[in-house]
Scaffold this motif. Structure first.
Motif, short mmCIF file in Angstrom:
data_model
loop_
_atom_site.label_atom_id
_atom_site.label_comp_id
_atom_site.label_asym_id
_atom_site.label_seq_id
_atom_site.Cartn_x
_atom_site.Cartn_y
_atom_site.Cartn_z
N GLN A 4 12.80 -95.71 -9.36
CA GLN A 4 13.88 -96.62 -9.04
C GLN A 4 13.67 -97.92 -9.81
N ALA A 5 14.64 -98.80 -9.73
CA ALA A 5 14.54 -100.09 -10.40
C ALA A 5 13.36 -100.89 -9.89
N ASP A 6 13.00 -100.71 -8.61
CA ASP A 6 11.88 -101.46 -8.04
C ASP A 6 10.54 -100.77 -8.29
N GLY A 7 10.54 -99.71 -9.08
CA GLY A 7 9.29 -99.04 -9.43
C GLY A 7 8.89 -97.92 -8.50
N GLN A 8 9.61 -97.74 -7.38
CA GLN A 8 9.28 -96.67 -6.46
C GLN A 8 9.78 -95.34 -7.00
N ARG A 9 9.13 -94.28 -6.56
CA ARG A 9 9.46 -92.96 -7.07
C ARG A 9 10.71 -92.40 -6.40
N ARG A 10 11.55 -91.75 -7.19
CA ARG A 10 12.75 -91.09 -6.68
C ARG A 10 12.51 -89.58 -6.69
N LEU A 11 12.99 -88.93 -5.65
CA LEU A 11 12.82 -87.48 -5.54
C LEU A 11 13.93 -86.76 -6.30
N ARG A 12 13.52 -85.78 -7.09
CA ARG A 12 14.47 -84.97 -7.85
C ARG A 12 14.76 -83.71 -7.04
N VAL A 13 16.02 -83.56 -6.61
CA VAL A 13 16.40 -82.54 -5.64
C VAL A 13 17.47 -81.62 -6.20
N ILE A 14 17.34 -80.33 -5.90
CA ILE A 14 18.38 -79.34 -6.18
C ILE A 14 19.00 -78.91 -4.86
N VAL A 15 20.32 -78.86 -4.81
CA VAL A 15 21.04 -78.36 -3.64
C VAL A 15 21.55 -76.96 -3.97
N ALA A 16 21.18 -75.97 -3.16
CA ALA A 16 21.58 -74.59 -3.42
C ALA A 16 22.37 -74.03 -2.25
N ASP A 17 23.60 -73.66 -2.51
CA ASP A 17 24.46 -73.03 -1.49
C ASP A 17 25.57 -72.30 -2.23
N ASP A 18 25.90 -71.08 -1.79
CA ASP A 18 26.91 -70.32 -2.52
C ASP A 18 28.33 -70.80 -2.26
N ALA A 27 25.64 -82.42 -1.86
CA ALA A 27 25.01 -83.07 -3.01
C ALA A 27 25.48 -84.51 -3.14
N ALA A 28 26.76 -84.74 -2.91
CA ALA A 28 27.30 -86.09 -3.02
C ALA A 28 26.72 -87.02 -1.96
N VAL A 29 26.58 -86.51 -0.74
CA VAL A 29 26.03 -87.33 0.34
C VAL A 29 24.57 -87.67 0.08
N LEU A 30 23.79 -86.69 -0.35
CA LEU A 30 22.37 -86.94 -0.62
C LEU A 30 22.19 -87.92 -1.77
N ALA A 31 23.08 -87.85 -2.75
CA ALA A 31 22.98 -88.73 -3.92
C ALA A 31 23.19 -90.20 -3.56
N LEU A 32 23.75 -90.47 -2.39
CA LEU A 32 23.95 -91.86 -1.95
C LEU A 32 22.64 -92.52 -1.54
N SER A 33 21.61 -91.71 -1.29
CA SER A 33 20.33 -92.26 -0.88
C SER A 33 19.64 -92.93 -2.06
N ASP A 34 18.97 -94.04 -1.78
CA ASP A 34 18.33 -94.81 -2.84
C ASP A 34 17.13 -94.11 -3.48
N ASP A 35 16.55 -93.13 -2.77
CA ASP A 35 15.33 -92.52 -3.28
C ASP A 35 15.50 -91.07 -3.71
N ILE A 36 16.76 -90.63 -3.91
CA ILE A 36 17.01 -89.23 -4.27
C ILE A 36 17.94 -89.13 -5.47
N ASP A 37 17.55 -88.29 -6.41
CA ASP A 37 18.42 -87.89 -7.52
C ASP A 37 18.74 -86.42 -7.34
N VAL A 38 20.01 -86.08 -7.14
CA VAL A 38 20.41 -84.68 -7.09
C VAL A 38 20.63 -84.25 -8.53
N ILE A 39 19.73 -83.43 -9.05
CA ILE A 39 19.77 -83.10 -10.48
C ILE A 39 20.54 -81.82 -10.77
#
Length: 222
Positions: A4-18, A27-39
């Protein structure tokens, strides 16, 4: 993890659902979190495995019933080929077979789709930290199944260096209590409960929450 901009680590997440109607909003809701990147957002286990291979990835939020490669098989392959990637199951299914299959395949968390956003975020963060989070109803079913199927045996001893408080925590895990309820029961903070659990798991060689329930039963604590 990215930073993150403050130097903290962001989690790289995959969302899987058929189902796109589930996958894309989640995926959109999780991406709103400051510490998560939905990749990536994957429609099946094959897409999950491809996205992880292109990594890096920290956590996969995994549905179970998907075409081509289902969530159980994808979790098993991730455990074997990418053991650093944590899997949190998010599914509508909470039957004994699904729960045991997912945990045996290597999932670190198991939630049902009535879980709230904060519950899902908590499970993702815990899984990334090497911890397990089970939906309360899932943990109750797991506990009941283990009690029913475990063969009668003499209680197995725990390591000698486990403290009385850690034994209390293991007993309450064996009773199906989540961390918050354990904290309330013992009049300590949830952070202190997590510390006791981490120490307990390290001393006793416990892999995850499901394994802790098994060990509590084997030790005659549940």
């Amino acid at each position: 993890m990215s930073e993150q901009a403050d130097g903290q680590r962001r989690l790289r997440v995959i969302v899987a659902d058929d189902q796109a109607a589930v996958r894309e909003p989640l995926a959109a809701v999780l991406a709103l979190s400051d510490d998560i990147d939905v990749i990536a957002a994957a429609a099946n286990g094959t897409e999950v495995l491809s996205a992880v291979a292109a990594g890096p990835v920290d956590v996969v939020l995994m549905d179970l019933r998907m075409p081509e490669t289902d969530g159980i098989e994808a979790t098993r392959r991730l455990s074997e080929e990418h053991p650093g990637v944590a899997v949190v199951v998010l599914t509508t299914f909470a039957d004994d077979d699904s729960i045991l299959a997912a945990l045996s395949a290597g999932a670190r968390g198991y939630l049902t789709k009535n879980a709230g956003r904060q519950d899902i975020l908590r499970a993702i963060r815990a899984a990334a930290a090497g911890q397990s989070v089970l939906d309360h109803a899932v943990q109750d079913r797991l506990l009941a199944t283990l009690r029913t199927t475990a063969p009668p045996a003499a209680p197995q001893s725990l390591p000698a260096d486990i403290t009385p408080r850690e034994r209390e925590v293991l007993t309450l895990i064996g009773q199906g209590l989540p961390n918050r309820a354990i904290a309330e029961k013992l009049f300590i903070s949830e952070a202190t409960v997590k510390t006791h659990i981490n120490n307990l798991f390290a001393k006793a060689g416990i892999r995850d929450r499901a394994d802790a329930v098994r060990r509590a039963i084997a030790a005659g604590l549940a």
